[in-house]
Design a protein around this motif. Structure first.
Motif, PDB file in Angstrom:
ATOM      1  N   ARG A 313       0.831  -1.210   0.000  1.00 53.09           N
ATOM      2  CA  ARG A 313       0.000   0.000   0.000  1.00 53.09           C
ATOM      3  C   ARG A 313       0.862   1.256   0.000  1.00 53.09           C
ATOM      4  N   SER A 314       0.219   2.356  -0.368  1.00 53.11           N
ATOM      5  CA  SER A 314       0.890   3.651  -0.348  1.00 53.11           C
ATOM      6  C   SER A 314       0.561   4.379   0.942  1.00 53.11           C
ATOM      7  N   ARG A 315       1.577   4.800   1.652  1.00 55.98           N
ATOM      8  CA  ARG A 315       1.408   5.536   2.905  1.00 55.98           C
ATOM      9  C   ARG A 315       1.200   7.032   2.631  1.00 55.98           C
ATOM     10  N   ARG A 316       0.745   7.734   3.664  1.00 59.82           N
ATOM     11  CA  ARG A 316       0.656   9.202   3.548  1.00 59.82           C
ATOM     12  C   ARG A 316       2.044   9.823   3.543  1.00 59.82           C
ATOM     13  N   PHE A 317       2.925   9.280   4.377  1.00 58.57           N
ATOM     14  CA  PHE A 317       4.279   9.785   4.536  1.00 58.57           C
ATOM     15  C   PHE A 317       5.246   8.599   4.521  1.00 58.57           C
ATOM     16  N   PRO A 318       6.534   8.852   4.327  1.00 58.33           N
ATOM     17  CA  PRO A 318       7.474   7.724   4.335  1.00 58.33           C
ATOM     18  C   PRO A 318       7.418   6.892   5.609  1.00 58.33           C
ATOM     19  N   TRP A 319       7.223   7.539   6.754  1.00 55.50           N
ATOM     20  CA  TRP A 319       7.235   6.818   8.034  1.00 55.50           C
ATOM     21  C   TRP A 319       5.895   6.204   8.395  1.00 55.50           C
ATOM     22  N   GLY A 320       4.828   6.527   7.683  1.00 58.09           N
ATOM     23  CA  GLY A 320       3.509   5.983   7.992  1.00 58.09           C
ATOM     24  C   GLY A 320       2.426   6.989   7.692  1.00 58.09           C
TER      25      GLY A 320
END
Length: 432
Positions: A313-320
């Motif tokens: 899946r694609s996250r909102r930000f690199p960290w989550g």
């Protein structure tokens, strides 16, 4: 989020953002506010009143249906009617008038906020979109004003603590496997029209630098004669390098002690561990060629920032999916420089790519084009009129970008010759 929670969140963001605007405009005297520090930039007092005028147009008049505060100044503060170079000659509000005006507008905005119904079928207010749009607009102008401060002459007026030291210095490249990922968004409530719609993109495998290119890396390019050899430059890039007399990043100064950097009125030695900043697209492109690499495409950059190989899946930000915290990224003018590479290990992507958000805007090789399903909203002039022009994309935000005005889907663009922005880059190459 309940309606009351949304109201409180918006009110707090309005206050926080205006405090930064006040800091940037009250740090200098009235002469500096009305002076044009560069033909590339507006006088600071124009930015201040423009922020208020946009807030009036969208929130007071459109959302609130209220009478105008100052209908007579709309044309003065229309960014499409007057170029930045010409704005200093306009009959602008003086600093006292501009401050009074934005204060009047803000009082009315809070009254509108108390009364608006966010469950309305009107798309402009659904989820507080119009408020989010205006918040991001002011925050974008705050970053523009910060860039103007970098261009002004005179003694320092801005202060901030130094960024954190590196704790886990990344090196080398990260392999991003081939496959599809979801680019763009349909779910981010305050995402702007050019970030929409979410769509699948099939990206071949590629390598991307684990960190942005540093000053130390870039010094090696300079020392190797990179500015003197046309073979590293595109035809347009070499022509610009010659006509503009480029020989180092903007604000770099060379003396008998080596390279120094003028930053917000202070001159200090170039820090080799910091991401290089104030380079144009053509400089980034030439460095990448010299290094045997290239700049990433926009899709490659976003996949490196968002795609979680464990879940697909694609996250909102690199960290989550959590909003940026001070442990994740260098944002919001918390510091007045990029942080050394390796300063934010908690902000790394699942693949191990560091500092994709904050520090420096990163040039990518793609031009500015609409996504599939694009629809202009709420006005064409935000994105649509720029599609297909002479622009290159920048991703990820800088140390001057606010937390509410950045996310892994956010798209910025500028002409490839621009260097006054807080722009850097990282390199990529084909996996083959």
């Amino acid at each position: 989020m309940t309606t009351q929670d949304l109201r409180l969140t918006i009110a707090a963001e309005l206050e926080r953002t205006r405090a930064r605007t006040a800091l940037l405009t009250e740090a200098v005297d009235d002469d500096d506010l009305t002076r044009q520090h560069s033909p590339l930039m507006s006088p600071l007092v124009w930015d201040l009143a423009h922020v208020g005028n946009q807030e009036e147009l969208w929130l007071v008049r459109d959302v609130g249906g209220r009478d105008p505060v100052r209908h007579d100044i709309d044309e003065l503060y229309d960014a499409f009617k007057h170029s930045r170079r010409d704005r200093t000659a306009l009959p602008l509000l003086n600093p006292a008038e501009a401050r009074a005006y934005v204060g009047q507008v803000r009082d009315k905005v809070f009254d509108v906020l108390d009364r608006v119904r966010f469950d309305s079928a009107q798309r402009l207010v659904d989820g507080g979109f119009a408020f989010g749009m205006i918040l991001q607009h002011e925050q974008q102008h705050d970053e523009t004003m910060l860039a103007t401060h970098q261009l002004r002459a005179g003694s320092p007026v801005l202060t901030a603590p130094s960024p954190p030291a590196a704790t886990a210095v990344p090196a080398g490249e990260i392999l991003i496997r081939a496959g599809t990922f979801t680019m763009g968004t349909d779910t981010e409530p305050w995402a702007l029209d050019n970030e929409r719609s979410a769509h699948l993109v099939d990206v071949p495998a590629f390598w991307i630098d684990a960190a942005p290119v540093t000053n130390g890396d870039y010094l090696a390019f300079i020392d190797a004669g990179g500015y003197d050899e046309s073979r590293w430059w595109s035809e347009r890039g070499w022509a610009h390098r010659q006509s503009a007399g480029l020989e180092a990043p903007m604000h770099w100064l060379r003396d008998h002690d080596g390279w120094h950097y003028r930053r917000f009125g202070r001159v200090e030695p170039v820090n080799p561990a910091e991401p290089v900043v104030h380079v144009c697209y053509f400089e980034a492109e030439a460095y990448a060629a010299w290094a045997g690499k290239r700049l990433p495409t926009e899709a490659e950059w976003e996949k490196a920032a968002r795609w979680d190989p464990a879940t697909g899946r694609s996250r909102r930000f690199p960290w989550g999916d959590d909003p940026p915290g001070p442990q994740h990224a260098n944002l919001g003018q918390r510091h007045l420089s990029p942080a050394p590479v390796g300063a934010y290990p908690d902000g790394a992507s699942p693949s191990g790519v560091h500092q994709l958000i904050g520090d420096v805007w990163e040039w990518v090789s793609s031009g500015f084009e609409p996504y599939p399903g694009f629809a202009a909203f709420p006005y064409q002039e935000y994105s649509e009129v720029f599609f297909g022009g002479d622009y290159k994309m920048l991703r990820g935000g800088s140390f001057g970008t606010d937390t509410t005005a950045v996310r892994s889907t956010f798209r910025n663009w500028d002409h490839p010759i621009r260097r006054q922005i807080f722009s850097g880059f990282r390199c990529a190459r084909d996996a083959s």
